[in-house]
Scaffold this motif. Structure first.
Motif, PDB file in Angstrom:
ATOM      1  N   GLY A   1      12.064  73.549  84.282  1.00 42.51           N
ATOM      2  CA  GLY A   1      13.131  74.329  84.925  1.00 42.51           C
ATOM      3  C   GLY A   1      12.707  75.111  86.145  1.00 42.51           C
ATOM      4  O   GLY A   1      13.373  76.079  86.525  1.00 42.51           O
ATOM      5  N   GLY A   2      11.564  74.730  86.759  1.00 46.43           N
ATOM      6  CA  GLY A   2      11.118  75.420  87.975  1.00 46.43           C
ATOM      7  C   GLY A   2      10.791  76.886  87.731  1.00 46.43           C
ATOM      8  O   GLY A   2      10.536  77.297  86.596  1.00 46.43           O
ATOM      9  N   ARG A   3      10.857  77.677  88.821  1.00 51.69           N
ATOM     10  CA  ARG A   3      10.446  79.091  88.727  1.00 51.69           C
ATOM     11  C   ARG A   3      11.304  79.879  87.739  1.00 51.69           C
ATOM     12  O   ARG A   3      10.800  80.637  86.925  1.00 51.69           O
ATOM     13  CB  ARG A   3      10.555  79.765  90.100  1.00 51.69           C
ATOM     14  CG  ARG A   3       9.549  79.247  91.097  1.00 51.69           C
ATOM     15  CD  ARG A   3       9.874  79.746  92.497  1.00 51.69           C
ATOM     16  NE  ARG A   3       9.294  78.832  93.485  1.00 51.69           N
ATOM     17  CZ  ARG A   3       9.517  78.892  94.788  1.00 51.69           C
ATOM     18  NH1 ARG A   3      10.304  79.835  95.265  1.00 51.69           N
ATOM     19  NH2 ARG A   3       8.962  78.034  95.615  1.00 51.69           N
ATOM     20  N   ARG A   4      12.635  79.665  87.826  1.00 49.67           N
ATOM     21  CA  ARG A   4      13.533  80.431  86.946  1.00 49.67           C
ATOM     22  C   ARG A   4      13.287  80.034  85.486  1.00 49.67           C
ATOM     23  O   ARG A   4      13.264  80.881  84.597  1.00 49.67           O
ATOM     24  CB  ARG A   4      14.992  80.200  87.340  1.00 49.67           C
ATOM     25  CG  ARG A   4      15.938  81.181  86.659  1.00 49.67           C
ATOM     26  CD  ARG A   4      17.336  81.176  87.232  1.00 49.67           C
ATOM     27  NE  ARG A   4      18.058  79.977  86.836  1.00 49.67           N
ATOM     28  CZ  ARG A   4      18.861  79.295  87.655  1.00 49.67           C
ATOM     29  NH1 ARG A   4      18.998  79.671  88.913  1.00 49.67           N
ATOM     30  NH2 ARG A   4      19.489  78.221  87.235  1.00 49.67           N
ATOM     31  N   GLY A   5      13.083  78.752  85.259  1.00 56.47           N
ATOM     32  CA  GLY A   5      12.803  78.262  83.907  1.00 56.47           C
ATOM     33  C   GLY A   5      11.550  78.894  83.336  1.00 56.47           C
ATOM     34  O   GLY A   5      11.506  79.301  82.168  1.00 56.47           O
ATOM     35  N   ALA A   6      10.510  78.993  84.181  1.00 57.43           N
ATOM     36  CA  ALA A   6       9.240  79.571  83.727  1.00 57.43           C
ATOM     37  C   ALA A   6       9.382  81.072  83.470  1.00 57.43           C
ATOM     38  O   ALA A   6       8.785  81.607  82.527  1.00 57.43           O
ATOM     39  CB  ALA A   6       8.149  79.307  84.758  1.00 57.43           C
ATOM     40  N   LEU A   7      10.205  81.754  84.283  1.00 58.69           N
ATOM     41  CA  LEU A   7      10.391  83.201  84.118  1.00 58.69           C
ATOM     42  C   LEU A   7      11.153  83.525  82.834  1.00 58.69           C
ATOM     43  O   LEU A   7      10.653  84.254  81.968  1.00 58.69           O
ATOM     44  CB  LEU A   7      11.181  83.764  85.308  1.00 58.69           C
ATOM     45  CG  LEU A   7      10.367  84.340  86.460  1.00 58.69           C
ATOM     46  CD1 LEU A   7      11.249  84.589  87.671  1.00 58.69           C
ATOM     47  CD2 LEU A   7       9.718  85.663  86.033  1.00 58.69           C
ATOM     48  N   ILE A   8      12.366  82.958  82.697  1.00 57.64           N
ATOM     49  CA  ILE A   8      13.193  83.263  81.521  1.00 57.64           C
ATOM     50  C   ILE A   8      12.531  82.680  80.275  1.00 57.64           C
ATOM     51  O   ILE A   8      12.436  83.334  79.236  1.00 57.64           O
ATOM     52  CB  ILE A   8      14.628  82.699  81.695  1.00 57.64           C
ATOM     53  CG1 ILE A   8      15.279  83.341  82.931  1.00 57.64           C
ATOM     54  CG2 ILE A   8      15.477  82.956  80.446  1.00 57.64           C
ATOM     55  CD1 ILE A   8      16.596  82.717  83.346  1.00 57.64           C
ATOM     56  N   GLY A   9      12.046  81.440  80.401  1.00 57.87           N
ATOM     57  CA  GLY A   9      11.395  80.766  79.270  1.00 57.87           C
ATOM     58  C   GLY A   9      10.185  81.531  78.780  1.00 57.87           C
ATOM     59  O   GLY A   9       9.950  81.642  77.568  1.00 57.87           O
ATOM     60  N   GLY A  10       9.411  82.093  79.715  1.00 61.28           N
ATOM     61  CA  GLY A  10       8.190  82.826  79.362  1.00 61.28           C
ATOM     62  C   GLY A  10       8.480  84.069  78.535  1.00 61.28           C
ATOM     63  O   GLY A  10       7.811  84.337  77.530  1.00 61.28           O
ATOM     64  N   VAL A  11       9.514  84.821  78.939  1.00 60.94           N
ATOM     65  CA  VAL A  11       9.859  86.053  78.218  1.00 60.94           C
ATOM     66  C   VAL A  11      10.337  85.704  76.805  1.00 60.94           C
ATOM     67  O   VAL A  11       9.908  86.311  75.812  1.00 60.94           O
ATOM     68  CB  VAL A  11      10.934  86.861  78.987  1.00 60.94           C
ATOM     69  CG1 VAL A  11      11.408  88.054  78.161  1.00 60.94           C
ATOM     70  CG2 VAL A  11      10.367  87.334  80.333  1.00 60.94           C
ATOM     71  N   LEU A  12      11.198  84.675  76.703  1.00 66.50           N
ATOM     72  CA  LEU A  12      11.703  84.275  75.383  1.00 66.50           C
ATOM     73  C   LEU A  12      10.596  83.650  74.524  1.00 66.50           C
ATOM     74  O   LEU A  12      10.590  83.806  73.307  1.00 66.50           O
ATOM     75  CB  LEU A  12      12.892  83.318  75.530  1.00 66.50           C
ATOM     76  CG  LEU A  12      14.176  83.987  76.064  1.00 66.50           C
ATOM     77  CD1 LEU A  12      15.281  82.978  76.306  1.00 66.50           C
ATOM     78  CD2 LEU A  12      14.685  85.070  75.111  1.00 66.50           C
ATOM     79  N   HIS A  13       9.648  82.979  75.180  1.00 63.75           N
ATOM     80  CA  HIS A  13       8.498  82.408  74.455  1.00 63.75           C
ATOM     81  C   HIS A  13       7.689  83.540  73.818  1.00 63.75           C
ATOM     82  O   HIS A  13       7.279  83.459  72.660  1.00 63.75           O
ATOM     83  CB  HIS A  13       7.613  81.601  75.416  1.00 63.75           C
ATOM     84  CG  HIS A  13       6.309  81.145  74.830  1.00 63.75           C
ATOM     85  ND1 HIS A  13       5.103  81.752  75.151  1.00 63.75           N
ATOM     86  CD2 HIS A  13       6.019  80.174  73.935  1.00 63.75           C
ATOM     87  CE1 HIS A  13       4.133  81.148  74.468  1.00 63.75           C
ATOM     88  NE2 HIS A  13       4.652  80.197  73.728  1.00 63.75           N
ATOM     89  N   GLY A  14       7.474  84.616  74.583  1.00 67.76           N
ATOM     90  CA  GLY A  14       6.748  85.787  74.070  1.00 67.76           C
ATOM     91  C   GLY A  14       7.439  86.378  72.852  1.00 67.76           C
ATOM     92  O   GLY A  14       6.802  86.759  71.871  1.00 67.76           O
ATOM     93  N   PHE A  15       8.787  86.419  72.914  1.00 70.34           N
ATOM     94  CA  PHE A  15       9.566  86.953  71.790  1.00 70.34           C
ATOM     95  C   PHE A  15       9.409  86.036  70.576  1.00 70.34           C
ATOM     96  O   PHE A  15       9.159  86.497  69.463  1.00 70.34           O
ATOM     97  CB  PHE A  15      11.050  87.063  72.187  1.00 70.34           C
ATOM     98  CG  PHE A  15      11.852  87.936  71.262  1.00 70.34           C
ATOM     99  CD1 PHE A  15      12.080  89.262  71.580  1.00 70.34           C
ATOM    100  CD2 PHE A  15      12.357  87.439  70.068  1.00 70.34           C
ATOM    101  CE1 PHE A  15      12.800  90.089  70.725  1.00 70.34           C
ATOM    102  CE2 PHE A  15      13.081  88.251  69.194  1.00 70.34           C
ATOM    103  CZ  PHE A  15      13.301  89.579  69.527  1.00 70.34           C
ATOM    104  N   PHE A  16       9.540  84.735  70.818  1.00 66.75           N
ATOM    105  CA  PHE A  16       9.489  83.724  69.750  1.00 66.75           C
ATOM    106  C   PHE A  16       8.139  83.726  69.026  1.00 66.75           C
ATOM    107  O   PHE A  16       8.080  83.715  67.802  1.00 66.75           O
ATOM    108  CB  PHE A  16       9.770  82.354  70.376  1.00 66.75           C
ATOM    109  CG  PHE A  16       9.693  81.202  69.408  1.00 66.75           C
ATOM    110  CD1 PHE A  16      10.660  81.037  68.426  1.00 66.75           C
ATOM    111  CD2 PHE A  16       8.668  80.263  69.481  1.00 66.75           C
ATOM    112  CE1 PHE A  16      10.597  79.968  67.534  1.00 66.75           C
ATOM    113  CE2 PHE A  16       8.600  79.193  68.601  1.00 66.75           C
ATOM    114  CZ  PHE A  16       9.574  79.044  67.618  1.00 66.75           C
ATOM    115  N   ILE A  17       7.031  83.795  69.806  1.00 67.96           N
ATOM    116  CA  ILE A  17       5.705  83.723  69.164  1.00 67.96           C
ATOM    117  C   ILE A  17       5.300  85.053  68.520  1.00 67.96           C
ATOM    118  O   ILE A  17       4.262  85.145  67.888  1.00 67.96           O
ATOM    119  CB  ILE A  17       4.591  83.217  70.117  1.00 67.96           C
ATOM    120  CG1 ILE A  17       4.319  84.191  71.258  1.00 67.96           C
ATOM    121  CG2 ILE A  17       4.900  81.829  70.645  1.00 67.96           C
ATOM    122  CD1 ILE A  17       3.028  83.908  72.013  1.00 67.96           C
TER     123      ILE A  17
END
Length: 430
Positions: A370-386
């Motif tokens: 998902g490009g830059r936006r995908g990495a930004l939003i995905g990263g924050v939610l990934h942190g929450f998930f793990i």
């Protein structure tokens, strides 16, 4: 017999550099290479892996310091997930060392059988990750009432399926990232990477709008930041110094001794960059040797076998995404740390090592989908998930007598929850 197996597991199979060198040696022998080529290829493979490990160790020691000043500086109390502590407790207090060693072997054997007879040709080569998986399946199998042969076989089958399924699920993304099919990802944080990829697909950029974090166009005066190591430095130096200031001189001096505590934080941040540099050099050396050597195994033992390697092998392909992933995953973990206790779950402190290695790799997945936006939003939610998954595990661990303990890698946590929620109730029913 048992002492021989223990020796093999403790001195060869968990020494990843030796395992990988032996596998390279086998591949070269199967290709009927000359003695000189076999020795050189095996030793270079081992060297590449040792350089990669040395880089990881430098990063680990720098992040361990950072984790301590971070916890102190921002007054955090809670549980730091650590599978090492669980492994130690399982071996010493429960006496499960032998079972863990045999389960480790069983996982490896099941992995090879599945790769030989199905279309999933992945051979999982991250020995440390298999050891953690063996620890979790053994501990949870033990508490589900399994003993002896059944404990080892069921752990071996579950771990073996994970060892093939995770690289298989990650491969479409790894192919996009590396542009080839010669290597796969062997890291038990893959459910988190797939989660980030899914989030990036939902919320990220698409089609023509998709811009990779690697293609950032900087003004002339900032072009020096295109250099991976300088861009890492620009992020890490302020991060370490600001955190050290919050932790205060008194606490900082316990690490720095006679050196000024802010100067020490600065040197530690540079040490981190040194670790990244060493790690990348090791990856290049390792890939140059293991991929050709693996062809021999692919031709004879497991046709079309693909080596599934540890997550740092992807770092050189998308270095900016690694740093973005590290930062966003840390932010997500901090949000989860405050939110989860509201719902009665344990407070889990962000583990800086997981945030860097798992977060960095997840960042590469988010960016490629998902490009830059995908990495930004995905990263924050990934942190929450793990952070959520280890928090769910704390209550189960408490009921087993492991006080304030939980594990990190989400695939091993998933395997543990599978035992706790599905396998254990079935066994107790019978």
């Amino acid at each position: 017999m048992m002492s021989i197996i223990n020796f093999i597991v403790q001195n060869i199979l968990t020494q990843a550099s030796i395992t990988i060198a032996l596998i390279a040696m086998l591949g070269l022998i199967l290709q009927k290479k000359s003695v000189g080529q076999v020795i050189s290829g095996s030793l270079k493979t081992m060297l590449g892996f040792m350089v990669l490990s040395a880089g990881s160790s430098i990063i680990v020691s720098s992040l361990t310091y950072f984790g301590k000043i971070f916890t102190k500086g921002f007054h955090m109390q809670g549980i730091v997930p650590s599978i090492e502590a669980i492994n130690g407790q399982a071996m010493n207090q429960l006496g499960l060392g032998r079972d863990i060693a045999l389960t480790f072997l069983a996982i490896f054997i099941v992995n090879i059988i599945i790769a030989r007879f199905t279309k999933w040709k992945y051979i999982f080569l991250t020995g440390q990750a298999i050891l953690w998986m063996a620890t979790m399946t053994t501990v949870f199998g033990y508490f589900a009432g399994l003993r002896g042969f059944a404990l080892i076989v069921i752990g071996g089958i579950i771990g073996g399926i994970f060892a093939v399924a995770m690289p298989a699920l990650a491969q479409p993304f790894v192919r996009k990232i590396t542009g080839m099919d010669e290597i796969a990802l062997g890291h038990f944080c893959t459910i988190g990477y797939l989660f980030e990829a899914g989030v990036a697909k939902l919320f990220g950029e698409r089609g023509e709008k998709k811009k990779s974090i690697e293609d950032i166009q900087l003004p002339k005066s900032f072009e020096f930041l295109q250099d991976t190591y300088l861009s890492v430095m620009v992020v890490m130096v302020p991060l370490y110094i600001v955190t050290a200031v919050f932790a205060g001189e008194k606490f900082g001096s316990t690490f720095s001794g006679s050196t000024n505590y802010i100067m020490y934080a600065f040197l530690q941040s540079i040490q981190f960059v040194v670790g990244v540099y060493v790690l990348m050099s090791g990856v290049r050396l390792l890939l140059g040797e293991i991929v050709p050597a693996f062809r021999g195994i692919a031709m004879r033992l497991v046709p079309k076998a693909v080596p599934a390697l540890d997550c740092p092998v992807l770092f050189p392909y998308s270095p900016n995404a690694v740093i973005l992933g590290f930062i966003t995953t840390t932010i997500g973990s901090i949000i989860a740390m405050f939110v989860l206790p509201i719902f009665g779950l344990a407070m889990i402190l962000p583990g800086m090592l997981t945030a860097f290695f798992a977060g960095g790799t997840a960042g590469i997945f988010g960016n490629v989908v998902g490009g830059r936006r995908g990495a930004l939003i995905g990263g924050v939610l990934h942190g929450f998930f793990i952070t959520l998954l280890p928090a769910l595990l704390v209550t189960i661990f408490n009921s087993m007598g492991f006080v304030n303990a939980t594990a990190t890698d989400v695939d091993t946590v998933t395997a543990a929850l599978l035992y706790a929620w599905i396998i254990s109730p079935i066994l107790k029913a019978f």
